[in-house]
Each structure stands twice: as C-alpha cells, then as structure tokens.
Design a protein around this motif. Structure first.
Motif, PDB file in Angstrom:
ATOM      1  N   LEU A  21       0.861  -1.178   0.000  1.00 24.37           N
ATOM      2  CA  LEU A  21       0.000   0.000   0.000  1.00 24.37           C
ATOM      3  C   LEU A  21       0.897   1.226   0.000  1.00 24.37           C
ATOM      4  CD1 LEU A  21      -2.581  -0.749   2.845  1.00 24.37           C
ATOM      5  CD2 LEU A  21      -2.994  -0.817   0.401  1.00 24.37           C
ATOM      6  N   ALA A  22       0.482   2.233  -0.701  1.00 26.11           N
ATOM      7  CA  ALA A  22       1.133   3.540  -0.627  1.00 26.11           C
ATOM      8  C   ALA A  22       0.028   4.517  -0.259  1.00 26.11           C
ATOM      9  CB  ALA A  22       1.780   3.909  -1.949  1.00 26.11           C
ATOM     10  N   VAL A  23       0.155   5.127   0.903  1.00 26.12           N
ATOM     11  CA  VAL A  23      -0.883   6.034   1.387  1.00 26.12           C
ATOM     12  C   VAL A  23      -0.289   7.405   1.674  1.00 26.12           C
ATOM     13  CG1 VAL A  23      -2.348   4.222   2.346  1.00 26.12           C
ATOM     14  CG2 VAL A  23      -0.619   5.241   3.773  1.00 26.12           C
ATOM     15  N   GLU A  24      -1.042   8.430   1.319  1.00 28.36           N
ATOM     16  CA  GLU A  24      -0.666   9.796   1.677  1.00 28.36           C
ATOM     17  C   GLU A  24      -1.173  10.040   3.092  1.00 28.36           C
ATOM     18  OE1 GLU A  24       1.213  12.043  -0.031  1.00 28.36           O
ATOM     19  OE2 GLU A  24       1.560  10.346  -1.372  1.00 28.36           O
ATOM     20  N   SER A  25      -0.276  10.430   3.968  1.00 33.54           N
ATOM     21  CA  SER A  25      -0.647  10.531   5.375  1.00 33.54           C
ATOM     22  C   SER A  25       0.023  11.724   6.047  1.00 33.54           C
ATOM     23  CB  SER A  25      -0.243   9.247   6.099  1.00 33.54           C
ATOM     24  OG  SER A  25      -0.482   9.357   7.481  1.00 33.54           O
ATOM     25  N   ALA A  26      -0.704  12.323   6.966  1.00 31.56           N
ATOM     26  CA  ALA A  26      -0.151  13.370   7.818  1.00 31.56           C
ATOM     27  C   ALA A  26       0.256  12.793   9.173  1.00 31.56           C
ATOM     28  CB  ALA A  26      -1.179  14.479   8.009  1.00 31.56           C
ATOM     29  N   ALA A  27       0.076  11.495   9.351  1.00 32.37           N
ATOM     30  CA  ALA A  27       0.373  10.847  10.631  1.00 32.37           C
ATOM     31  C   ALA A  27       1.852  10.962  10.979  1.00 32.37           C
ATOM     32  CB  ALA A  27      -0.034   9.372  10.577  1.00 32.37           C
ATOM     33  N   THR A  28       2.119  11.096  12.264  1.00 33.57           N
ATOM     34  CA  THR A  28       3.495  11.098  12.754  1.00 33.57           C
ATOM     35  C   THR A  28       3.778   9.877  13.629  1.00 33.57           C
ATOM     36  OG1 THR A  28       2.859  12.475  14.641  1.00 33.57           O
ATOM     37  CG2 THR A  28       3.727  13.612  12.679  1.00 33.57           C
ATOM     38  N   HIS A  29       2.697   9.246  14.111  1.00 35.30           N
ATOM     39  CA  HIS A  29       2.825   8.088  14.993  1.00 35.30           C
ATOM     40  C   HIS A  29       2.036   6.908  14.432  1.00 35.30           C
ATOM     41  CE1 HIS A  29       4.090  11.325  17.613  1.00 35.30           C
ATOM     42  NE2 HIS A  29       4.695  10.409  18.350  1.00 35.30           N
ATOM     43  N   VAL A  30       2.436   5.718  14.829  1.00 36.72           N
ATOM     44  CA  VAL A  30       1.828   4.487  14.335  1.00 36.72           C
ATOM     45  C   VAL A  30       0.325   4.457  14.600  1.00 36.72           C
ATOM     46  CG1 VAL A  30       1.801   1.976  14.590  1.00 36.72           C
ATOM     47  CG2 VAL A  30       3.984   3.197  14.496  1.00 36.72           C
ATOM     48  N   GLY A  31      -0.105   4.839  15.770  1.00 34.47           N
ATOM     49  CA  GLY A  31      -1.531   4.814  16.106  1.00 34.47           C
ATOM     50  C   GLY A  31      -2.362   5.705  15.192  1.00 34.47           C
ATOM     51  N   GLN A  32      -1.814   6.854  14.837  1.00 36.65           N
ATOM     52  CA  GLN A  32      -2.515   7.746  13.904  1.00 36.65           C
ATOM     53  C   GLN A  32      -2.643   7.090  12.532  1.00 36.65           C
ATOM     54  OE1 GLN A  32       0.336  10.898  14.335  1.00 36.65           O
ATOM     55  NE2 GLN A  32      -1.092  12.160  15.530  1.00 36.65           N
ATOM     56  N   LEU A  33      -1.568   6.461  12.073  1.00 40.40           N
ATOM     57  CA  LEU A  33      -1.606   5.783  10.782  1.00 40.40           C
ATOM     58  C   LEU A  33      -2.606   4.632  10.805  1.00 40.40           C
ATOM     59  CD1 LEU A  33      -0.516   5.452   7.905  1.00 40.40           C
ATOM     60  CD2 LEU A  33       1.240   3.937   8.876  1.00 40.40           C
ATOM     61  N   ARG A  34      -2.652   3.899  11.906  1.00 42.74           N
ATOM     62  CA  ARG A  34      -3.589   2.776  12.025  1.00 42.74           C
ATOM     63  C   ARG A  34      -5.036   3.286  11.842  1.00 42.74           C
ATOM     64  NH1 ARG A  34      -2.705  -2.145  14.431  1.00 42.74           N
ATOM     65  NH2 ARG A  34      -0.887  -1.345  15.562  1.00 42.74           N
ATOM     66  N   ALA A  56       0.656  -5.934  13.800  1.00 43.33           N
ATOM     67  CA  ALA A  56       1.823  -5.173  14.238  1.00 43.33           C
ATOM     68  C   ALA A  56       2.436  -4.430  13.054  1.00 43.33           C
ATOM     69  CB  ALA A  56       2.856  -6.119  14.834  1.00 43.33           C
ATOM     70  N   PHE A  57       2.890  -3.228  13.327  1.00 40.40           N
ATOM     71  CA  PHE A  57       3.666  -2.464  12.353  1.00 40.40           C
ATOM     72  C   PHE A  57       5.132  -2.638  12.710  1.00 40.40           C
ATOM     73  CE2 PHE A  57      -0.404  -0.429  11.938  1.00 40.40           C
ATOM     74  CZ  PHE A  57      -0.463  -0.055  10.604  1.00 40.40           C
ATOM     75  N   ALA A  58       5.971  -2.679  11.683  1.00 43.05           N
ATOM     76  CA  ALA A  58       7.405  -2.810  11.926  1.00 43.05           C
ATOM     77  C   ALA A  58       8.186  -1.952  10.938  1.00 43.05           C
ATOM     78  CB  ALA A  58       7.831  -4.269  11.796  1.00 43.05           C
ATOM     79  N   SER A  59       9.289  -1.411  11.431  1.00 46.55           N
ATOM     80  CA  SER A  59      10.239  -0.739  10.551  1.00 46.55           C
ATOM     81  C   SER A  59      11.199  -1.826  10.060  1.00 46.55           C
ATOM     82  CB  SER A  59      10.988   0.347  11.318  1.00 46.55           C
ATOM     83  OG  SER A  59      11.841  -0.239  12.280  1.00 46.55           O
ATOM     84  N   VAL A  63       9.811  -3.749  15.808  1.00 43.38           N
ATOM     85  CA  VAL A  63       8.354  -3.793  15.891  1.00 43.38           C
ATOM     86  C   VAL A  63       7.935  -2.522  16.615  1.00 43.38           C
ATOM     87  CG1 VAL A  63       6.371  -4.991  16.864  1.00 43.38           C
ATOM     88  CG2 VAL A  63       8.252  -6.304  15.883  1.00 43.38           C
ATOM     89  N   LEU A  64       6.961  -1.832  16.049  1.00 43.43           N
ATOM     90  CA  LEU A  64       6.553  -0.526  16.567  1.00 43.43           C
ATOM     91  C   LEU A  64       5.224  -0.601  17.309  1.00 43.43           C
ATOM     92  CD1 LEU A  64       7.374   1.403  13.293  1.00 43.43           C
ATOM     93  CD2 LEU A  64       8.760   1.326  15.369  1.00 43.43           C
ATOM     94  N   ARG A  65       5.094   0.195  18.328  1.00 41.89           N
ATOM     95  CA  ARG A  65       3.849   0.316  19.090  1.00 41.89           C
ATOM     96  C   ARG A  65       3.099   1.557  18.603  1.00 41.89           C
ATOM     97  NH1 ARG A  65       4.728  -4.467  20.027  1.00 41.89           N
ATOM     98  NH2 ARG A  65       6.064  -5.083  21.727  1.00 41.89           N
ATOM     99  N   ASP A  66       1.839   1.668  18.955  1.00 45.21           N
ATOM    100  CA  ASP A  66       1.027   2.791  18.484  1.00 45.21           C
ATOM    101  C   ASP A  66       1.595   4.152  18.884  1.00 45.21           C
ATOM    102  OD1 ASP A  66      -0.709   1.161  17.136  1.00 45.21           O
ATOM    103  OD2 ASP A  66      -2.412   1.480  18.473  1.00 45.21           O
ATOM    104  N   ALA A  67       2.281   4.235  20.009  1.00 43.30           N
ATOM    105  CA  ALA A  67       2.832   5.515  20.467  1.00 43.30           C
ATOM    106  C   ALA A  67       4.164   5.862  19.802  1.00 43.30           C
ATOM    107  CB  ALA A  67       3.014   5.491  21.978  1.00 43.30           C
ATOM    108  N   ASP A  68       4.735   4.926  19.041  1.00 41.87           N
ATOM    109  CA  ASP A  68       6.033   5.160  18.395  1.00 41.87           C
ATOM    110  C   ASP A  68       5.885   6.040  17.163  1.00 41.87           C
ATOM    111  OD1 ASP A  68       7.342   3.584  20.264  1.00 41.87           O
ATOM    112  OD2 ASP A  68       7.233   1.779  19.012  1.00 41.87           O
ATOM    113  N   ARG A  69       6.927   6.836  16.918  1.00 40.50           N
ATOM    114  CA  ARG A  69       6.971   7.678  15.719  1.00 40.50           C
ATOM    115  C   ARG A  69       7.160   6.796  14.483  1.00 40.50           C
ATOM    116  NH1 ARG A  69       6.925  12.849  16.158  1.00 40.50           N
ATOM    117  NH2 ARG A  69       7.949  13.246  14.179  1.00 40.50           N
ATOM    118  N   LEU A  70       6.587   7.234  13.382  1.00 35.95           N
ATOM    119  CA  LEU A  70       6.788   6.540  12.121  1.00 35.95           C
ATOM    120  C   LEU A  70       8.232   6.716  11.677  1.00 35.95           C
ATOM    121  CD1 LEU A  70       3.517   7.609  10.307  1.00 35.95           C
ATOM    122  CD2 LEU A  70       4.057   5.350  11.227  1.00 35.95           C
ATOM    123  N   PRO A  71       8.797   5.726  10.990  1.00 32.84           N
ATOM    124  CA  PRO A  71      10.182   5.863  10.539  1.00 32.84           C
ATOM    125  C   PRO A  71      10.335   7.005   9.532  1.00 32.84           C
ATOM    126  CG  PRO A  71       9.213   3.801   9.764  1.00 32.84           C
ATOM    127  CD  PRO A  71       8.203   4.460  10.625  1.00 32.84           C
TER     128      PRO A  71
END
Length: 85
Positions: A21-34, A56-59, A63-71
């Motif tokens: 998937l390629a998504v345009e996002s303003a999210a800065t954290h995993v939870g926002q992207l979810r 789970a999201f992973a870089s 493995v990233l948690r919802d509070a983690d910043r996106l890579p």
C-alpha cells in the motif's frame, strides 16, 4: 503529508494483490496511521479489516507500538497475528 509505503504480509496480502500500500498521510505516529488505514481499507473484505487492530507495524529493524513515531523513510511492514503450534 507524505507517502507511507506499507508492505503487507500473511492474510492481509490476500486483500491487496500487489501486497503493498502507498498512502498519503499526515500521521506522525503508528496509532494515527492505524486510524487512517481503517478508513482507507473500507473496501477490503471484513476478515482483512478485522485484522488491522491486532496487526503489528514494523520498521526495517523494530516492531513498533502505536505511540512510536513513524520511521523517517516512510517504509513499514504490516504483520497480521499468526497462530501455530
């Protein structure tokens, strides 16, 4: 906004033929992207959509948690839950 590239694994690959998937996002954290993905996946089969909250999201290295910043590179893997013995 930036492009986030997400590689799909397991049962999620069945919902998206390209397995990406390629998504345009303003999210800065995993939870926002979810939360954004829950909207973007509205046309997916219910079984695939139901996996998102438990996946789970992973870089490339973590493995990233919802509070983690996106890579910074905007590249993620989305790993659905698995079971086995």
């Amino acid at each position: 906004m930036r492009t986030i590239e997400i590689q799909l694994f397991g049962a999620l690959r069945e919902a998206e033929p390209s397995a990406r998937l390629a998504v345009e996002s303003a999210a800065t954290h995993v939870g926002q992207l979810r939360k954004e993905l829950a909207v973007a996946m509205a046309a997916w089969p219910p079984q695939a959509r139901a996996l998102l909250p438990r996946s789970a999201f992973a870089s490339a290295t973590t493995v990233l948690r919802d509070a983690d910043r996106l890579p910074e590179d905007g590249r993620l893997a989305l790993l659905p839950p698995v079971s086995g013995g």
